[in-house]
Design a protein around this motif. Structure first.
Motif, PDB file in Angstrom:
ATOM      1  N   SER A   1      35.320  41.643  39.336  1.00 57.36           N
ATOM      2  CA  SER A   1      34.348  41.255  40.360  1.00 57.36           C
ATOM      3  C   SER A   1      34.730  39.888  40.920  1.00 57.36           C
ATOM      4  O   SER A   1      35.552  39.183  40.336  1.00 57.36           O
ATOM      5  N   ALA A   2      34.116  39.535  42.052  1.00 54.70           N
ATOM      6  CA  ALA A   2      34.380  38.235  42.687  1.00 54.70           C
ATOM      7  C   ALA A   2      33.062  37.660  43.191  1.00 54.70           C
ATOM      8  O   ALA A   2      32.140  38.402  43.559  1.00 54.70           O
ATOM      9  N   TYR A   3      32.995  36.323  43.216  1.00 56.12           N
ATOM     10  CA  TYR A   3      31.760  35.614  43.576  1.00 56.12           C
ATOM     11  C   TYR A   3      32.098  34.438  44.481  1.00 56.12           C
ATOM     12  O   TYR A   3      33.127  33.791  44.315  1.00 56.12           O
ATOM     13  N   ASP A   4      31.171  34.140  45.412  1.00 44.66           N
ATOM     14  CA  ASP A   4      31.359  32.942  46.237  1.00 44.66           C
ATOM     15  C   ASP A   4      30.880  31.721  45.454  1.00 44.66           C
ATOM     16  O   ASP A   4      30.415  31.848  44.312  1.00 44.66           O
ATOM     17  N   LYS A   5      30.979  30.540  46.071  1.00 49.34           N
ATOM     18  CA  LYS A   5      30.657  29.318  45.320  1.00 49.34           C
ATOM     19  C   LYS A   5      29.184  29.210  44.945  1.00 49.34           C
ATOM     20  O   LYS A   5      28.831  28.483  44.032  1.00 49.34           O
ATOM     21  N   SER A   6      28.310  29.978  45.629  1.00 47.98           N
ATOM     22  CA  SER A   6      26.887  29.961  45.272  1.00 47.98           C
ATOM     23  C   SER A   6      26.569  30.949  44.149  1.00 47.98           C
ATOM     24  O   SER A   6      25.446  31.007  43.667  1.00 47.98           O
ATOM     25  N   GLY A   7      27.584  31.757  43.738  1.00 49.15           N
ATOM     26  CA  GLY A   7      27.370  32.726  42.676  1.00 49.15           C
ATOM     27  C   GLY A   7      27.031  34.121  43.168  1.00 49.15           C
ATOM     28  O   GLY A   7      26.807  35.027  42.369  1.00 49.15           O
ATOM     29  N   LYS A   8      27.010  34.302  44.496  1.00 52.65           N
ATOM     30  CA  LYS A   8      26.702  35.616  45.058  1.00 52.65           C
ATOM     31  C   LYS A   8      27.942  36.503  44.972  1.00 52.65           C
ATOM     32  O   LYS A   8      29.039  36.100  45.350  1.00 52.65           O
ATOM     33  N   GLU A   9      27.747  37.721  44.457  1.00 53.23           N
ATOM     34  CA  GLU A   9      28.866  38.643  44.344  1.00 53.23           C
ATOM     35  C   GLU A   9      29.354  39.050  45.730  1.00 53.23           C
ATOM     36  O   GLU A   9      28.555  39.305  46.638  1.00 53.23           O
ATOM     37  N   VAL A  10      30.664  39.078  45.890  1.00 55.63           N
ATOM     38  CA  VAL A  10      31.276  39.478  47.162  1.00 55.63           C
ATOM     39  C   VAL A  10      32.199  40.659  46.901  1.00 55.63           C
ATOM     40  O   VAL A  10      32.725  40.825  45.801  1.00 55.63           O
ATOM     41  N   LYS A  11      32.373  41.479  47.902  1.00 57.68           N
ATOM     42  CA  LYS A  11      33.278  42.626  47.806  1.00 57.68           C
ATOM     43  C   LYS A  11      34.601  42.241  48.462  1.00 57.68           C
ATOM     44  O   LYS A  11      34.621  41.710  49.567  1.00 57.68           O
ATOM     45  N   THR A  12      35.684  42.478  47.752  1.00 54.79           N
ATOM     46  CA  THR A  12      37.013  42.262  48.312  1.00 54.79           C
ATOM     47  C   THR A  12      37.837  43.506  48.011  1.00 54.79           C
ATOM     48  O   THR A  12      37.524  44.254  47.078  1.00 54.79           O
ATOM     49  N   PRO A  13      38.904  43.737  48.771  1.00 57.37           N
ATOM     50  CA  PRO A  13      39.742  44.912  48.499  1.00 57.37           C
ATOM     51  C   PRO A  13      40.495  44.814  47.176  1.00 57.37           C
ATOM     52  O   PRO A  13      41.085  45.792  46.729  1.00 57.37           O
ATOM     53  N   ASN A  14      40.458  43.658  46.532  1.00 61.21           N
ATOM     54  CA  ASN A  14      41.199  43.483  45.287  1.00 61.21           C
ATOM     55  C   ASN A  14      40.414  43.883  44.035  1.00 61.21           C
ATOM     56  O   ASN A  14      40.997  43.981  42.956  1.00 61.21           O
ATOM     57  N   ILE A  15      39.111  44.110  44.164  1.00 65.25           N
ATOM     58  CA  ILE A  15      38.298  44.525  43.018  1.00 65.25           C
ATOM     59  C   ILE A  15      38.874  45.831  42.463  1.00 65.25           C
ATOM     60  O   ILE A  15      39.146  46.770  43.204  1.00 65.25           O
ATOM     61  N   GLY A  16      39.073  45.851  41.157  1.00 66.31           N
ATOM     62  CA  GLY A  16      39.607  47.037  40.507  1.00 66.31           C
ATOM     63  C   GLY A  16      41.121  47.061  40.385  1.00 66.31           C
ATOM     64  O   GLY A  16      41.673  47.893  39.677  1.00 66.31           O
ATOM     65  N   LYS A  17      41.791  46.160  41.066  1.00 65.79           N
ATOM     66  CA  LYS A  17      43.260  46.145  41.013  1.00 65.79           C
ATOM     67  C   LYS A  17      43.747  45.381  39.789  1.00 65.79           C
ATOM     68  O   LYS A  17      43.095  44.457  39.317  1.00 65.79           O
ATOM     69  N   LYS A  18      44.928  45.787  39.312  1.00 71.54           N
ATOM     70  CA  LYS A  18      45.549  45.072  38.189  1.00 71.54           C
ATOM     71  C   LYS A  18      46.090  43.746  38.698  1.00 71.54           C
ATOM     72  O   LYS A  18      46.762  43.679  39.725  1.00 71.54           O
ATOM     73  N   LEU A  19      45.786  42.699  37.954  1.00 70.09           N
ATOM     74  CA  LEU A  19      46.244  41.357  38.279  1.00 70.09           C
ATOM     75  C   LEU A  19      47.529  41.042  37.522  1.00 70.09           C
ATOM     76  O   LEU A  19      48.408  40.360  38.033  1.00 70.09           O
ATOM     77  N   PHE A  20      47.615  41.527  36.282  1.00 69.78           N
ATOM     78  CA  PHE A  20      48.850  41.369  35.520  1.00 69.78           C
ATOM     79  C   PHE A  20      49.008  42.522  34.547  1.00 69.78           C
ATOM     80  O   PHE A  20      48.051  43.229  34.244  1.00 69.78           O
ATOM     81  N   TRP A  21      50.246  42.718  34.082  1.00 67.96           N
ATOM     82  CA  TRP A  21      50.553  43.813  33.173  1.00 67.96           C
ATOM     83  C   TRP A  21      51.800  43.462  32.362  1.00 67.96           C
ATOM     84  O   TRP A  21      52.569  42.584  32.726  1.00 67.96           O
ATOM     85  N   ASP A  22      51.944  44.149  31.233  1.00 69.54           N
ATOM     86  CA  ASP A  22      53.090  43.979  30.329  1.00 69.54           C
ATOM     87  C   ASP A  22      53.238  42.562  29.774  1.00 69.54           C
ATOM     88  O   ASP A  22      54.343  42.115  29.475  1.00 69.54           O
ATOM     89  N   VAL A  23      52.128  41.859  29.618  1.00 69.99           N
ATOM     90  CA  VAL A  23      52.157  40.519  29.020  1.00 69.99           C
ATOM     91  C   VAL A  23      52.119  40.683  27.502  1.00 69.99           C
ATOM     92  O   VAL A  23      51.313  41.451  26.976  1.00 69.99           O
ATOM     93  N   ALA A  24      52.987  39.963  26.810  1.00 73.93           N
ATOM     94  CA  ALA A  24      53.101  40.096  25.357  1.00 73.93           C
ATOM     95  C   ALA A  24      52.647  38.820  24.654  1.00 73.93           C
ATOM     96  O   ALA A  24      52.795  37.721  25.188  1.00 73.93           O
TER      97      ALA A  24
END
Length: 134
Positions: free
Chosen positions: A59-82
């Motif tokens: 999820s993502a939030y603006d500086k006031s704490g309100k949830e915002v919708k972005t196309p990146n919600i649900g996407k992998k940010l990183f993978w294969d980290v050991a």
């Protein structure tokens, strides 16, 4: 034959234990990022992915704490980290959505604080993330 059976049994036990050990790793949980360049704060869920770790934008939030919708919600940010031991994690890939670039991450865990660093060539960036839940 007996040795072969024993080796197969050991392999099966190890294949079952390694993912369970990764799932119990202290990096697993939900983390809150620092604000990005758009002043958005994200919640990242870090999970065991086999014997390594991956992170997904929850999820993502603006500086006031309100949830915002972005196309990146649900996407992998990183993978294969050991896990490298001693609270250090690395390898794999880390995607930086704002500039659509993949970098090699370096992470350092210290209690409920996770320092996340990535470099592309000589340009590096870092953030401190705070644990929200395990």
């Amino acid at each position: 034959m007996r040795r072969l059976k024993r080796n197969v049994l050991i392999s099966v036990v190890i294949s079952l234990l390694v993912p369970a050990m990764a799932a119990a790793d202290p990096i697993v949980g939900v983390w809150e990022t620092e604000p990005d360049r758009k002043n958005l704060i994200s919640h990242i869920k870090i999970s065991a992915c086999g014997d390594k770790f991956c992170g997904q934008i929850q999820s993502a939030y603006d500086k006031s704490g309100k949830e915002v919708k972005t196309p990146n919600i649900g996407k992998k940010l990183f993978w294969d980290v050991a896990s490298e031991g001693g609270g250090k994690y690395g390898g794999g890939d880390f995607w930086i959505p704002m500039v659509n670039v993949d970098v090699v991450p370096q992470m350092t865990l210290n209690g409920d604080s996770l320092t996340v660093r990535g470099c592309e060539h000589v340009v590096c960036g870092h953030q401190k993330w705070t644990r929200l839940s395990k």
